[in-house]
Design a protein around this motif. Structure first.
Motif, PDB file in Angstrom:
ATOM      1  N   ALA A 136       5.671  64.755  17.815  1.00  0.00           N
ATOM      2  CA  ALA A 136       5.394  64.732  19.248  1.00  0.00           C
ATOM      3  C   ALA A 136       6.705  64.619  20.015  1.00  0.00           C
ATOM      4  CB  ALA A 136       4.471  63.561  19.598  1.00  0.00           C
ATOM      5  N   MET A 137       6.682  65.020  21.276  1.00  0.00           N
ATOM      6  CA  MET A 137       7.918  65.080  22.037  1.00  0.00           C
ATOM      7  C   MET A 137       8.335  63.737  22.623  1.00  0.00           C
ATOM      8  SD  MET A 137       9.225  68.099  21.823  1.00  0.00           S
ATOM      9  CE  MET A 137       8.623  68.167  20.122  1.00  0.00           C
ATOM     10  N   TYR A 138       7.366  62.837  22.867  1.00  0.00           N
ATOM     11  CA  TYR A 138       7.752  61.552  23.442  1.00  0.00           C
ATOM     12  C   TYR A 138       6.743  60.475  23.057  1.00  0.00           C
ATOM     13  CZ  TYR A 138       4.540  62.928  27.253  1.00  0.00           C
ATOM     14  OH  TYR A 138       3.447  63.348  27.988  1.00  0.00           O
ATOM     15  N   LEU A 150      10.076  58.157  31.197  1.00  0.00           N
ATOM     16  CA  LEU A 150       9.459  59.475  31.145  1.00  0.00           C
ATOM     17  C   LEU A 150      10.283  60.519  31.907  1.00  0.00           C
ATOM     18  CD1 LEU A 150       7.033  61.049  30.108  1.00  0.00           C
ATOM     19  CD2 LEU A 150       5.794  60.408  32.194  1.00  0.00           C
ATOM     20  N   LYS A 151      10.922  60.108  32.989  1.00  0.00           N
ATOM     21  CA  LYS A 151      11.700  61.047  33.790  1.00  0.00           C
ATOM     22  C   LYS A 151      12.915  61.602  33.042  1.00  0.00           C
ATOM     23  CE  LYS A 151      14.495  57.414  36.040  1.00  0.00           C
ATOM     24  NZ  LYS A 151      15.756  57.781  35.409  1.00  0.00           N
ATOM     25  N   ASP A 152      13.328  60.947  31.941  1.00  0.00           N
ATOM     26  CA  ASP A 152      14.499  61.383  31.188  1.00  0.00           C
ATOM     27  C   ASP A 152      14.158  62.180  29.936  1.00  0.00           C
ATOM     28  OD1 ASP A 152      16.064  60.023  33.023  1.00  0.00           O
ATOM     29  OD2 ASP A 152      16.133  58.187  31.822  1.00  0.00           O
ATOM     30  N   VAL A 153      12.872  62.318  29.630  1.00  0.00           N
ATOM     31  CA  VAL A 153      12.481  62.921  28.357  1.00  0.00           C
ATOM     32  C   VAL A 153      12.888  64.387  28.269  1.00  0.00           C
ATOM     33  CG1 VAL A 153      10.503  63.635  26.957  1.00  0.00           C
ATOM     34  CG2 VAL A 153      10.625  61.300  27.853  1.00  0.00           C
ATOM     35  N   ALA A 154      12.560  65.176  29.270  1.00  0.00           N
ATOM     36  CA  ALA A 154      12.829  66.616  29.197  1.00  0.00           C
ATOM     37  C   ALA A 154      14.304  66.898  28.963  1.00  0.00           C
ATOM     38  CB  ALA A 154      12.344  67.304  30.468  1.00  0.00           C
ATOM     39  N   ALA A 155      15.172  66.171  29.644  1.00  0.00           N
ATOM     40  CA  ALA A 155      16.608  66.402  29.497  1.00  0.00           C
ATOM     41  C   ALA A 155      17.107  66.005  28.115  1.00  0.00           C
ATOM     42  CB  ALA A 155      17.373  65.629  30.565  1.00  0.00           C
ATOM     43  N   ALA A 156      16.408  65.096  27.459  1.00  0.00           N
ATOM     44  CA  ALA A 156      16.832  64.627  26.138  1.00  0.00           C
ATOM     45  C   ALA A 156      16.431  65.582  25.020  1.00  0.00           C
ATOM     46  CB  ALA A 156      16.253  63.240  25.864  1.00  0.00           C
TER      47      ALA A 156
END
Length: 354
Positions: free
Chosen positions: A282-284, A188-194
């Motif tokens: 959806a985003m993730y 989850l911590k890497d989702v925004a950057a991806a």
């Protein structure tokens, strides 16, 4: 083996689908055999797995099930023989260790990848019209010394596909629900950057194209979630909507794609919105899939979009506990749905129509 010339021509109209039987210690072999046999009149399912092991399971499930083993070499040299509907072809992919139901064995990790490789090669060579995958255990493959994130990523890598899109779907609700993902198996911590403009734009383009080409939707309508709670609430809860998602949606609309959003994910999954949509993006992973799995677990399917071939899968895992308890307890409804969906997609393609 029957002479191919004597086989009813109607049998050739059955879509030919490779079915990888997945983790041998789980329920994959059982659900694959059951579903292939149940749908044998409509779909020519070709099981890929250890032929002797699958024959043993088939005999315990139903003595009427008839499996015919083929070697990989015979498949390469002669293609797939035509069999009548009272038997199922098995492409033999030998395991490396004895199987104890419910107990993982890293020695069989590489065999699962060999199953996938056979299916991928056959699909790319047009021997198969598509492929359907039973669940496998990622840890078994990793413990065998092969870095492995999941089916989706492996299929993309092996087919040299730059980007794919993971979508789950179910027809257990009205209207049918499809949920695609902008990112797949990431912490989850890497989702925004991806999530950036280029990757999100490519995801939208892939989703739009495959909804048209593989699902027969002339102008698919796509609803897109935000990344943050309340879709960012105007920037107070994050700027990804403002900086990335909205610009990508505006650019997609300019390309003629019927896309709208971003919508708060916690309120989007309502009938008043979904009734006018063909798919939600959806985003993730855990933003969109819990809703779909709640509505249809055990009867939904996983579809990989963007590949040069059709691929569907079940929506559940290996269920080692069920496998350990013995045959007869696993529900093969999701495999039935995955096979039917792949067959429908095959029939919708130009190549099949021609």
């Amino acid at each position: 083996m029957s002479d191919p010339s004597t086989v009813d021509a109607n049998l050739r109209q059955r879509p030919v689908l490779a079915v990888t039987c997945g983790e041998p210690a789980g329920i994959g072999p059982e659900v694959s055999i059951k579903a292939a046999w149940q749908l044998r009149a409509e779909i020519n399912s070709v099981l890929i797995g250890d032929a002797a092991f699958l024959a043993m399971i088939a005999a315990e499930i139903d003595p009427q099930i008839r499996l015919v083993a083929l070697s990989q070499q015979a498949l390469r040299n002669n293609g797939l023989p035509q069999f009548p509907q009272d038997r199922i072809a098995v492409i033999d992919c030998a395991l490396d260790a004895h199987v104890k139901p419910g107990l993982l064995d890293a020695r069989n990790g590489r065999a699962m990848l060999r199953m996938l490789d056979i299916a991928i090669d056959g699909a790319q060579q047009k021997i198969f019209d598509g492929m359907v995958t039973a669940p496998l255990q990622k840890s078994t493959i990793n413990d065998a010394g092969v870095p492995f994130t999941g089916h989706t990523e492996y299929l993309a890598e092996q087919s040299a596909t730059a980007q794919v899109v993971m979508m789950l779907a179910t027809d257990r609700v009205t209207p049918p629900l499809r949920v695609a993902l902008a990112t797949t198996h990431l912490p989850l911590k890497d989702v925004a950057a991806a999530i950036n403009f280029d990757s999100l734009s490519r995801t939208i383009d892939i989703l739009h194209a495959d909804l048209q080409n593989k699902f027969g939707l002339k102008q698919p309508r796509i609803l897109v979630t935000g990344l943050n709670p309340h879709a960012g609430e105007g920037g107070y809860l994050g700027r990804e909507e403002i900086d990335v998602i909205i610009p990508a949606l505006q650019a997609a609309k300019a390309r003629g794609i019927a896309v709208s959003g971003p919508y708060p994910a916690d309120t989007l999954f309502q009938q008043k919105y979904l009734a006018d949509a063909d798919c939600v993006l959806a985003m993730y992973h855990d933003q969109g899939l819990p809703v779909l799995k709640y509505a249809s677990f055990g009867h939904g399917i996983n579809i990989t979009l963007g590949l040069p071939f059709i691929r569907t899968s079940v929506d559940h895992g290996t269920a080692l506990d069920l496998a350990a308890a013995g045959l007869g307890r696993a529900d093969h409804g999701s495999m039935i749905a995955a096979l039917n969906a792949a067959a429908q997609m095959v029939r919708a393609t130009v190549r099949w129509a021609d």
